[in-house]
Every structure is written in C-alpha cells, then in structure tokens.
Design an enzyme around this catalytic site. Structure first.
Site, PDB file in Angstrom:
ATOM      1  N   TYR A  71       0.835  -1.204   0.000  1.00  0.00           N
ATOM      2  CA  TYR A  71       0.000   0.000   0.000  1.00  0.00           C
ATOM      3  C   TYR A  71       0.869   1.253   0.000  1.00  0.00           C
ATOM      4  O   TYR A  71       0.600   2.201  -0.735  1.00  0.00           O
ATOM      5  CB  TYR A  71      -0.895  -0.004   1.246  1.00  0.00           C
ATOM      6  N   PHE A 123      -8.439  19.483 -24.748  1.00  0.00           N
ATOM      7  CA  PHE A 123      -9.190  18.259 -24.994  1.00  0.00           C
ATOM      8  C   PHE A 123     -10.484  18.296 -24.181  1.00  0.00           C
ATOM      9  O   PHE A 123     -10.579  19.012 -23.196  1.00  0.00           O
ATOM     10  CB  PHE A 123      -8.337  17.037 -24.630  1.00  0.00           C
ATOM     11  N   ASP A 124     -11.485  17.503 -24.604  1.00  0.00           N
ATOM     12  CA  ASP A 124     -12.823  17.661 -24.005  1.00  0.00           C
ATOM     13  C   ASP A 124     -12.900  17.344 -22.511  1.00  0.00           C
ATOM     14  O   ASP A 124     -13.533  18.066 -21.750  1.00  0.00           O
ATOM     15  CB  ASP A 124     -13.899  16.902 -24.799  1.00  0.00           C
ATOM     16  N   ASP A 214      -0.316  19.152 -21.292  1.00  0.00           N
ATOM     17  CA  ASP A 214      -1.189  17.978 -21.285  1.00  0.00           C
ATOM     18  C   ASP A 214      -0.438  16.996 -22.188  1.00  0.00           C
ATOM     19  O   ASP A 214      -0.465  17.111 -23.409  1.00  0.00           O
ATOM     20  CB  ASP A 214      -2.564  18.362 -21.838  1.00  0.00           C
ATOM     21  N   ALA A 216      -0.275  13.683 -22.981  1.00  0.00           N
ATOM     22  CA  ALA A 216      -0.714  12.318 -23.336  1.00  0.00           C
ATOM     23  C   ALA A 216       0.097  11.713 -24.480  1.00  0.00           C
ATOM     24  O   ALA A 216       0.400  10.527 -24.475  1.00  0.00           O
ATOM     25  CB  ALA A 216      -2.202  12.331 -23.689  1.00  0.00           C
ATOM     26  N   LYS A 257      -1.966   6.484 -23.400  1.00  0.00           N
ATOM     27  CA  LYS A 257      -1.533   6.706 -24.777  1.00  0.00           C
ATOM     28  C   LYS A 257      -0.028   6.402 -24.836  1.00  0.00           C
ATOM     29  O   LYS A 257       0.354   5.249 -24.975  1.00  0.00           O
ATOM     30  CB  LYS A 257      -1.830   8.139 -25.230  1.00  0.00           C
ATOM     31  N   HIS A 449     -21.506  13.318 -25.264  1.00  0.00           N
ATOM     32  CA  HIS A 449     -21.315  12.398 -26.385  1.00  0.00           C
ATOM     33  C   HIS A 449     -21.092  10.958 -25.944  1.00  0.00           C
ATOM     34  O   HIS A 449     -21.338  10.038 -26.709  1.00  0.00           O
ATOM     35  CB  HIS A 449     -20.146  12.869 -27.267  1.00  0.00           C
TER      36      HIS A 449
HETATM   37  C1  P70 Z   1      -8.964   9.965 -26.629  1.00  0.00           C
HETATM   38  C2  P70 Z   1      -9.085   9.953 -25.120  1.00  0.00           C
HETATM   39  C3  P70 Z   1      -8.026  11.383 -23.467  1.00  0.00           C
HETATM   40  C4  P70 Z   1      -7.226  12.541 -23.114  1.00  0.00           C
HETATM   41  C5  P70 Z   1      -6.497  13.254 -24.102  1.00  0.00           C
HETATM   42  C6  P70 Z   1      -5.770  14.395 -23.732  1.00  0.00           C
HETATM   43  C7  P70 Z   1      -4.996  15.172 -24.741  1.00  0.00           C
HETATM   44  C8  P70 Z   1      -6.458  14.137 -21.493  1.00  0.00           C
HETATM   45  C9  P70 Z   1      -7.189  12.997 -21.803  1.00  0.00           C
HETATM   46  C10 P70 Z   1      -7.916  12.288 -20.690  1.00  0.00           C
HETATM   47  C11 P70 Z   1     -10.500  10.043 -24.655  1.00  0.00           C
HETATM   48  C12 P70 Z   1     -11.497   9.374 -25.517  1.00  0.00           C
HETATM   49  C13 P70 Z   1     -12.116  10.070 -26.533  1.00  0.00           C
HETATM   50  C14 P70 Z   1     -13.022   9.434 -27.372  1.00  0.00           C
HETATM   51  C15 P70 Z   1     -13.287   8.101 -27.186  1.00  0.00           C
HETATM   52  C16 P70 Z   1     -12.687   7.420 -26.154  1.00  0.00           C
HETATM   53  C17 P70 Z   1     -11.776   8.046 -25.332  1.00  0.00           C
HETATM   54  N1  P70 Z   1      -8.301  11.083 -24.652  1.00  0.00           N
HETATM   55  N2  P70 Z   1      -5.785  14.791 -22.454  1.00  0.00           N
HETATM   56  O1  P70 Z   1      -9.249   8.943 -27.221  1.00  0.00           O
HETATM   57  O2  P70 Z   1      -7.211  11.149 -20.326  1.00  0.00           O
HETATM   58  O3  P70 Z   1      -8.838   9.314 -20.794  1.00  0.00           O
HETATM   59  O4  P70 Z   1      -6.805   8.915 -19.389  1.00  0.00           O
HETATM   60  O5  P70 Z   1      -8.686  10.280 -18.518  1.00  0.00           O
HETATM   61  O6  P70 Z   1      -6.477  12.860 -25.383  1.00  0.00           O
HETATM   62  O7  P70 Z   1      -8.542  10.967 -27.224  1.00  0.00           O
HETATM   63  P1  P70 Z   1      -7.937   9.841 -19.725  1.00  0.00           P
END
Ligand code: P70
Length: 457
Positions: A71, A123-124, A214, A216, A257, A449
């Site tokens: 832990y 990102f969204d 960010d 990823a 990613k 979405h």
């Molecule tokens: C994607 C996924 C996640 C993401 C990201 C960036 C630049 C943060 C995050 C959040 C999300 C997704 C979109 C559509 C369908 C399925 C999944 N991106 N910043 O595919 O990270 O998901 O680990 O919380 O691209 O682009 P996390």
C-alpha cells in the site's frame, strides 16, 4: 508508399469477427446510433480511441509479475519514479488512475473560480475539468489548424499573438495558467514545435504565469519535432523529450496513450516542492495513497517499462508510419482529411465529405455511423456533437471542424486492417450523397457524447 514491416512479431492473438450487415444495422439501432453504446465484440476493427487499447510488450508483461502491491512505499513506485525522472527530467511525480484523475487532482490547486486557462486547444475531458473547477477553457491555436488542406508542419502550435491578447483582455490575475496539449488531439493529433514551446514559455515568464503540458502523446510530438523541425534531425528522441519538458513547470498525462499501458496517469512537477506537497495531499482523498495513486503495483511496473519503450525510434517510426499509411491511402482516393496526417489518428473532414449536411445534422457522427454499418469499423466523432452546448445559453455550439476520427491503437493492428478501413471509407465516398444526418434525442449536461441517444433524420 513503401511499407516497412512492424518492428515486432506477434506472440499472442485475440480473435475479432465481422458480424453480418443486418446484425450491424440492428446493433446500431439498439445503441441509439451512439457508437459508445455498442458492445466491443460487435465491432470488427475498433478505432474509437488509442487510449488504453494498445498492446503491451513481452517485457511489460514480464514486469507486471514483479509488481510490488504494498500500500505504501512500493518498490514499483520507485521504479516508476526513476523512469519518470529519466524521461522527463522533472523532480516530482504522482501516479493517478488515468489522465482525468491527474486533472482532477492538479487543477483545483491552480484554478480559482472565474479564472481562465489558456491553451492551444483543450481536450474535451480537460475542458470539462477546468469548467468543473469554476474556470473557463480558452483556445488560442494557430488558425491553420482549422484548414484541413493546409500542410503546415506544426498545426498544433499556440497562436502567440492570440495568447498575449487573451492575457491582456482578461487581465493577468484572471489567468490561472497556460496549458499546451502535445500533440494537440482536438486539432487532429497535430504537433507543437520546440520553437513554439519556447515562445509560449517566454510569454508565460513575462506575465509570471505557470506553463503546463497535457502530455498524453509527448513521444509522438517529439518524433514530429525530430522529423520536421530544423536543428533536431540529429537529436535523439529522449533528448528532445527532455528539452520539451525543461520549458514547463509541470504536466498532467494520460499514460493510456504514450505510456503504452491499458490504464494509468501521471502528474509531473518540475521543481516546485510546495505545489508537489499540495498534490500529494490532494491525491490521497481522490486517487489513493501517493505511492500508488489509484493503480496496482503491477500497473506502475508496466508504465515504467512503457515510458522507456515509447521513445525508441523504430517504434515511433512504425507507429507514425502506420497512421500516415492509412491517411495517404484516403488522400489518394480524394477523401478530405486533416493534413498532414496526425500522430495517433486519421481525422476525416466529414464536413467536406458530407457537404450536403449542416453542422446541426452532425456530419461527423453520420459518417461514424455509416462506417460501422458498412464495415463494422468503429471510429468516433470529433465535431459539434462532441463540443455540445454553450453552458450559459444551452445553445448547440458550432465546431470549426466536423471530423470522423479513426484512432489507431498502438502495436495492435496491421497494414491489412488499415487497407480494409480505407477501402470501406472509399466505398462510402463513392455514394456519399446517400448518407443521412442525425439528431440528438437525449443527452447529459457534461460530456454528453459518451451517453447521448441519437436518431437518424
Ligand atoms: C482519446 C481519449 C483522453 C485525453 C487526451 C488528452 C490530450 C487528457 C485525456 C484524458 C478520450 C477518448 C475520446 C473518445 C473516445 C474514447 C476516449 N483522450 N488529455 O481517445 O485522459 O482518458 O486517461 O482520462 O487525449 O482521445 P484519460
């Protein structure tokens, strides 16, 4: 285009199957025309996301067996810390369960309600987390990002004049921090140049604002710098990564990613010990004890190994090359896509492809549905459907781009799969005028979405 084979061979396989067309039609109706509601086993080639969907290496699977599930103070945590320090050159790290976990922990420490976060293009989920903390996400990406036919090498760059203007207009005290998304997902996996990172740093310094990544897809961004930015052709990917991260105060990262793992996230802090101690305190109630952060010890091991594999050049060359191959095949057939092809996905310009549909008929979503119907391939819409409504007025926003994203999982599919996808889309292109639009019939307020229900027009 000459194909170099993948720099790995396959040791384990997973069956996939293409269910008959009539079945696909029925599954779509049952899913209310939202591909997130499909069962994965009803999908033949799944290009929904590159997030957590890639294949791990034999070395990662082996590392998993060595996971220390303590832990507190797990050996695996210290191995990950070593890998992070070596990769990014920052002093402090906190693992989290995924990217949005990292955002959820860090952002409340940086944002006061009413402040704005200035980025290239958020990102969204990131935008959602900024808004949930009472902030506002403002995009300042270069205008060429919205011209899919413009072949500039760094369409993820921040528009520096826009950044300066936004700081002046808001007043510096209203700006929480600056966030560069590398590569810029929403703009089509487009990279940010080193020169632009430096220029953003200079502006941030002038106004005493923190700058974060960010991160990823940091390794894919580094690869594009090596291939496209003069002066970097002879630098190694690890060197480029270290230089990129030297310009920022910290980062959040979805490790699903470029961490080459199925689950995980990271917060990195360059040298601010006070901020790091706040992060540690905040991680505990949200993600768990700081040495595991919502992950198992084995996950930490897989990530430590993944961070080393992702910066290997043969891997990146094959990865980016496979995505480019799919894109070039579509371009050769006249299909409009975001150019140059991005790092993790081909973004089809559905607004142009289905030019007979209006934004409020969601061309990106219409094309997503049609591709599943045609070939059992699942892509995802990145356009007005994803963008949603103005939180103040409730009005549907109009996205500058209506895209179908074909996101390629890492080390998972072969060139044959890419050919199959391209051929399906080319068939649809030949009868594109038949494709009907859609409308939203049920939706949630945040990130609609993922769960909304739609109907065909
Ligand atoms: C994607 C996924 C996640 C993401 C990201 C960036 C630049 C943060 C995050 C959040 C999300 C997704 C979109 C559509 C369908 C399925 C999944 N991106 N910043 O595919 O990270 O998901 O680990 O919380 O691209 O682009 P996390």
């Amino acid at each position: 285009m000459q194909k170099m084979p993948e720099p790995y061979r396959i040791k384990m396989v997973e069956s996939i199957q293409l269910i008959p067309r009539a079945e696909r039609e029925r599954k779509l109706a049952e899913a209310h025309y939202n591909v997130f509601a499909l069962r994965a086993e009803d999908v033949f080639i799944d290009l929904l996301t590159d997030s957590g969907t890639g294949a791990m290496s034999d070395a990662q699977w082996a590392a998993i067996m060595t996971g220390d599930e303590s832990y507190a103070g797990s050996r695996s945590y210290y191995r990950l810390e070593d890998a992070c320090r070596e990769t990014f050159g920052h002093q402090y790290f906190a693992p989290t369960h995924q990217g949005r976990g990292a955002e959820n922990v860090l952002f409340p420490l940086l944002i006061k309600p009413g402040q704005v976060v200035l980025g290239n293009m958020h990102f969204d989920t990131t935008k959602a987390h900024i808004e949930l903390k009472g902030g506002e996400a403002v995009n300042c990406i270069v205008p060429e990002a919205f011209d899919t036919a413009n072949c500039s090498p760094f369409k993820g760059n921040m528009d520096i004049a826009c950044l300066e203007r936004s700081i002046e207009e808001n007043g510096v005290e209203k700006v929480a921090f600056v966030l560069l998304t590398i590569t810029c997902n929403s703009a089509g996996g487009q990279p940010v140049s080193m020169a632009n990172i430096k220029a953003v740093r200079e502006v941030a310094d002038r106004y005493h604002l923190p700058l974060f990544f960010d991160a990823a897809r940091f390794a894919e961004n580094a690869y594009f710098i090596k291939k496209r930015e003069p002066g970097y052709e002879n630098r190694s990917i690890p060197q480029i990564v270290r230089e990129m991260f030297a310009y920022v105060d910290g980062f959040t990262m979805s490790a699903k990613k470029d961490g080459l793992v199925n689950i995980g996230g990271l917060i990195g802090i360059k040298d601010d010990e006070v901020l790091y101690s706040k992060v540690r305190a905040n991680v505990v109630p949200i993600e768990g004890f700081p040495t595991y952060g919502g992950l198992a010890g084995r996950d930490l091991e897989a990530l430590a190994r993944g961070l080393r594999e992702v910066v290997e050049e043969p891997y990146l060359e094959s990865r980016i090359g496979q995505v480019a191959y799919l894109g070039e095949k579509m371009l050769a057939a006249g299909i409009p896509i975001q150019q140059p092809v991005g790092g993790h996905a081909v973004f089809v310009d559905a607004g142009k492809f289905l030019s007979h549909l209006h934004n409020n008929e969601f061309p990106g979503q219409a094309l997503t549905i049609e591709l599943y119907r045609e070939a059992g391939v699942r892509g995802v819409e990145v356009g007005s459907f994803l963008l949603g409504r103005d939180p103040r007025t409730g009005e549907q926003l109009v996205s500058p781009l209506e895209l179908l994203r074909l996101t390629i999982p890492r080390r998972t599919y072969t060139f044959n799969h890419m050919d199959f996808v391209a051929d399906a889309l080319i068939r649809i292109y030949q009868r594109r005028h038949e494709v009907r639009g859609v409308k939203v019939v049920e939706e949630s307020q945040v990130l609609r979405h993922f769960t909304a229900k739609l109907a065909l027009l």
